[in-house]
Design an enzyme around this catalytic site. Structure first.
Site, PDB file in Angstrom:
ATOM      1  CG  ASN A 111      -1.710   1.234   1.417  1.00 53.52           C
ATOM      2  OD1 ASN A 111      -1.758   2.080   0.520  1.00 53.52           O
ATOM      3  ND2 ASN A 111      -2.354   1.374   2.572  1.00 53.52           N
ATOM      4  CE  LYS A 161      -0.115   3.153   4.833  1.00 51.93           C
ATOM      5  NZ  LYS A 161      -0.038   3.266   6.274  1.00 51.93           N
ATOM      6  CG  HIS A 164      -5.746   1.805   5.251  1.00 50.48           C
ATOM      7  ND1 HIS A 164      -5.258   2.791   6.079  1.00 50.48           N
ATOM      8  CD2 HIS A 164      -4.761   0.884   5.122  1.00 50.48           C
ATOM      9  CE1 HIS A 164      -4.013   2.464   6.432  1.00 50.48           C
ATOM     10  NE2 HIS A 164      -3.694   1.318   5.868  1.00 50.48           N
ATOM     11  CD  GLU A 170      -2.881   5.434   6.764  1.00 54.17           C
ATOM     12  OE1 GLU A 170      -2.850   5.470   5.519  1.00 54.17           O
ATOM     13  OE2 GLU A 170      -1.998   4.866   7.443  1.00 54.17           O
ATOM     14  CD  GLU A 183      -3.309  -2.277   7.405  1.00 53.26           C
ATOM     15  OE1 GLU A 183      -2.389  -2.638   6.677  1.00 53.26           O
ATOM     16  OE2 GLU A 183      -3.762  -1.119   7.411  1.00 53.26           O
ATOM     17  N   GLY A 215       2.676   2.503  10.792  1.00 52.77           N
ATOM     18  CA  GLY A 215       3.613   3.611  10.601  1.00 52.77           C
ATOM     19  C   GLY A 215       4.326   4.024  11.873  1.00 52.77           C
ATOM     20  CB  SER A 241       5.410  -1.702  11.942  1.00 56.42           C
ATOM     21  OG  SER A 241       5.019  -0.361  12.203  1.00 56.42           O
TER      22      SER A 241
END
Ligand code: 13P
Length: 256
Positions: A9, A11, A95, A97, A167, A173, A213
């Site tokens: 991904n 991003k 996701h 985010e 996730e 991150g 991560s």
């Protein structure tokens, strides 16, 4: 046996030059990793460019988001049909985010999931708890609720073409990776939920990816877990060597 899916991904990273370079770098070595499935999910403006850079190599193309309506006055949005038209096979939905920065609800993710099936795109539906939820002992409850809401009313045939990604939000991150026990526990619960909502055959077929991560040095341990069928990789997917080192860990689980 579920074929490991190693998905990058990207991003909101890369530009046209670095996106093409990254795709070329992965495509050039893709034939070394055929016991795993490789997938890259670049930013929407670079999908066509990355598709062309991949060429005939065995690397799938995915998008990072889409809108659920098929067409119309939705300025700034992209439909499932557009993504399919440009050659995408997968789309990441829900996701963290999207959920936390853009306020996407399970209901919206559910609508998008149906729109993806209608365009023959395979959704990668993400779930994951916040740190506060984990610390309050609510992980299982949060994951169950997201699963039920995001995948509500999905048929057996549709769920078979779906990928689920766990996730944990606190591991994205941050460099903090869930322990293999923490990850495997949630993955095993998700598989039980698939069995309860559908049947054992579905539970044994649907791939559940881990994301948060994932790096070359922790991939083997994570991917070695019975219920972890691949990785959804952010930061480490931006370097071909790192991405392919994670893919190698996926391949090793098949050969083991
Ligand atoms: P990182 O691998 O950078 O933690 O990102 C994980 C992720 O969000 C993939 O979708």
């Amino acid at each position: 046996m579920r074929k490991p899916l190693i998905a990058g991904n990207w991003k909101m990273n890369t530009d046209s030059g670095s996106a093409a370079e990254l795709a070329y770098g992965i495509a050039a070595r893709a034939d070394e990793f055929t016991s795993a499935e490789l997938l890259v999910c670049p930013p929407s403006p670079y999908l066509a460019l990355v598709r062309d850079a991949i060429g005939d190599a065995a690397v799938g193309l995915g998008a990072q988001n889409m809108y659920h309506e098929p067409s119309g006055a939705f300025t700034g949005e992209v439909s499932a049909a557009m993504l399919a038209d440009i050659g995408a096979q997968y789309v990441i939905l829900g996701h963290s985010e999207r959920r936390h920065v853009f306020g996407e609800s399970d209901e919206e993710v559910n609508k998008k999931t149906f729109a993806a099936y209608a365009a023959n795109l395979r959704p990668i539906v993400c779930v994951g708890e916040l740190l506060a939820e984990r610390e309050a002992g609510k992980t299982a409850e949060v994951i169950r609720r997201q699963f039920e809401g995001s995948l509500a009313s999905i048929s057996e045939q549709q769920i078979r073409s779906t990928v689920i990604a766990y996730e944990p939000v606190w591991a994205i991150g941050t460099g903090k990776v869930a322990t293999v026990e923490q990850a495997e526990e949630v993955h095993a619960d998700l598989r039980k939920q698939l069995a309860a909502c559908y049947n054992t055959s579905v539970a044994q077929t649907v791939r559940i990816l881990y994301g948060g991560s994932v790096k070359p040095d922790n991939a083997a341990q994570l991917l070695g877990q019975a219920n972890i069928d691949g990785a959804l990789i952010g930061g480490a997917s931006l370097k071909p060597d790192d991405f392919l080192a994670i893919a190698a860990a996926g391949v090793a689980t098949v050969q083991a």
